[in-house]
Write a protein that holds these residues in place. Sequence first.
Motif, mmCIF file in Angstrom:
data_model
loop_
_atom_site.group_PDB
_atom_site.id
_atom_site.type_symbol
_atom_site.label_atom_id
_atom_site.label_comp_id
_atom_site.label_asym_id
_atom_site.label_seq_id
_atom_site.Cartn_x
_atom_site.Cartn_y
_atom_site.Cartn_z
ATOM 1 N N SER A 136 51.429 43.523 21.695
ATOM 2 C CA SER A 136 52.816 43.616 22.168
ATOM 3 C C SER A 136 53.803 43.637 20.999
ATOM 4 C CB SER A 136 53.141 42.473 23.121
ATOM 5 O OG SER A 136 53.028 41.223 22.463
ATOM 6 N N GLY A 137 53.484 42.937 19.904
ATOM 7 C CA GLY A 137 54.355 42.962 18.734
ATOM 8 C C GLY A 137 54.405 44.325 18.072
ATOM 9 N N VAL A 138 53.275 45.030 18.077
ATOM 10 C CA VAL A 138 53.213 46.385 17.519
ATOM 11 C C VAL A 138 54.114 47.309 18.328
ATOM 12 C CG1 VAL A 138 51.701 48.403 17.310
ATOM 13 C CG2 VAL A 138 50.949 46.180 16.436
ATOM 14 N N TYR A 139 53.966 47.263 19.645
ATOM 15 C CA TYR A 139 54.778 48.134 20.503
ATOM 16 C C TYR A 139 56.258 47.770 20.450
ATOM 17 C CZ TYR A 139 50.478 50.099 22.383
ATOM 18 O OH TYR A 139 49.270 50.730 22.526
ATOM 19 N N ALA A 140 56.558 46.479 20.329
ATOM 20 C CA ALA A 140 57.956 46.052 20.226
ATOM 21 C C ALA A 140 58.594 46.600 18.945
ATOM 22 C CB ALA A 140 58.049 44.529 20.263
ATOM 23 N N LEU A 141 57.856 46.539 17.828
ATOM 24 C CA LEU A 141 58.391 47.068 16.570
ATOM 25 C C LEU A 141 58.572 48.580 16.665
ATOM 26 C CD1 LEU A 141 59.329 46.825 13.651
ATOM 27 C CD2 LEU A 141 56.926 46.962 12.963
ATOM 28 N N ARG A 142 57.589 49.274 17.213
ATOM 29 C CA ARG A 142 57.720 50.725 17.349
ATOM 30 C C ARG A 142 58.918 51.084 18.221
ATOM 31 N NH1 ARG A 142 51.689 52.757 18.653
ATOM 32 N NH2 ARG A 142 52.933 54.083 20.006
ATOM 33 N N ARG A 143 59.132 50.344 19.298
ATOM 34 C CA ARG A 143 60.287 50.609 20.163
ATOM 35 C C ARG A 143 61.586 50.390 19.387
ATOM 36 N NH1 ARG A 143 63.913 48.336 23.560
ATOM 37 N NH2 ARG A 143 64.376 49.522 25.452
ATOM 38 N N GLU A 144 61.636 49.277 18.639
ATOM 39 C CA GLU A 144 62.826 48.963 17.835
ATOM 40 C C GLU A 144 63.146 50.099 16.866
ATOM 41 O OE1 GLU A 144 63.422 46.064 14.056
ATOM 42 O OE2 GLU A 144 62.687 45.085 15.873
ATOM 43 N N VAL A 145 62.133 50.568 16.134
ATOM 44 C CA VAL A 145 62.349 51.581 15.095
ATOM 45 C C VAL A 145 62.553 52.973 15.696
ATOM 46 C CG1 VAL A 145 61.283 52.763 13.130
ATOM 47 C CG2 VAL A 145 61.160 50.270 13.309
ATOM 48 N N PHE A 146 61.627 53.397 16.531
ATOM 49 C CA PHE A 146 61.675 54.785 16.998
ATOM 50 C C PHE A 146 62.673 55.009 18.130
ATOM 51 C CE2 PHE A 146 57.247 54.460 15.298
ATOM 52 C CZ PHE A 146 57.507 55.148 14.129
ATOM 53 N N VAL A 147 62.674 54.153 19.124
ATOM 54 C CA VAL A 147 63.536 54.364 20.289
ATOM 55 C C VAL A 147 64.965 53.918 20.003
ATOM 56 C CG1 VAL A 147 63.890 53.795 22.734
ATOM 57 C CG2 VAL A 147 61.567 54.181 21.865
ATOM 58 N N LEU A 148 65.131 52.674 19.563
ATOM 59 C CA LEU A 148 66.476 52.141 19.382
ATOM 60 C C LEU A 148 67.163 52.673 18.125
ATOM 61 C CD1 LEU A 148 65.849 48.456 20.540
ATOM 62 C CD2 LEU A 148 66.679 50.404 21.880
ATOM 63 N N GLU A 149 66.464 52.675 16.973
ATOM 64 C CA GLU A 149 67.098 53.144 15.729
ATOM 65 C C GLU A 149 67.194 54.662 15.653
ATOM 66 O OE1 GLU A 149 65.570 51.671 11.988
ATOM 67 O OE2 GLU A 149 65.235 49.679 12.856
ATOM 68 N N GLN A 150 66.086 55.348 16.012
ATOM 69 C CA GLN A 150 66.020 56.787 15.762
ATOM 70 C C GLN A 150 66.271 57.647 16.996
ATOM 71 O OE1 GLN A 150 62.270 57.453 13.744
ATOM 72 N NE2 GLN A 150 62.986 56.429 11.911
ATOM 73 N N GLY A 151 66.367 57.045 18.157
ATOM 74 C CA GLY A 151 66.703 57.792 19.360
ATOM 75 C C GLY A 151 65.573 58.593 19.975
ATOM 76 N N VAL A 152 64.319 58.252 19.661
ATOM 77 C CA VAL A 152 63.178 58.925 20.283
ATOM 78 C C VAL A 152 63.150 58.518 21.756
ATOM 79 C CG1 VAL A 152 60.644 59.043 20.337
ATOM 80 C CG2 VAL A 152 61.854 59.036 18.142
ATOM 81 N N PRO A 153 62.995 59.472 22.667
ATOM 82 C CA PRO A 153 62.907 59.106 24.086
ATOM 83 C C PRO A 153 61.754 58.128 24.320
ATOM 84 C CG PRO A 153 63.210 61.469 23.859
ATOM 85 C CD PRO A 153 62.962 60.919 22.474
ATOM 86 N N GLU A 154 62.028 57.071 25.064
ATOM 87 C CA GLU A 154 61.041 56.006 25.272
ATOM 88 C C GLU A 154 59.729 56.531 25.832
ATOM 89 O OE1 GLU A 154 61.074 51.339 26.211
ATOM 90 O OE2 GLU A 154 62.849 52.518 26.697
#
Length: 131
Positions: free
Chosen positions: A2-20
């Motif tokens: 879950s920590g891996v996915y949380a970090l990826r969401r933080e970086v890719f979705v929230l910071e970079q705007g990749v669609p979830e």
Amino acid sequence: MSGVYALRREVFVLEQGVPEELEVDENDKLAVHLAALSDGHVIGTLRIVRHEHTAKIGRMAVSANSRKKGIGRELMEFAAAAASSAGAQEIILAAQFTAREFYGQLGYIQEGAIFDDAGISHVMMRKKLRR
């Protein structure tokens, strides 16, 4: 995990705007996931998916407050050693265009034209592994 996915969401979705809906895919079920930890928290991650004698590295992310401290380099070097030990002869990755120099410093060679992935410019890169 879950920590891996949380970090990826933080970086890719929230910071970079990749669609979830694009951030997690079928390769996550096949991949070996690496994580860098600090005080029990995931501060860096990447995944390795094997395709015969090739390892594909993807979803490399480092938390904003942990960048420029060598975490990404350590993850990439560990991934290359692990892939080589598992019999891979080369590594490929789709580098964000802005990160191509980082991967170049690690011995990856740019191949082909720039392409769009989830609204971000990327380029394919390859590195031959020594045994």
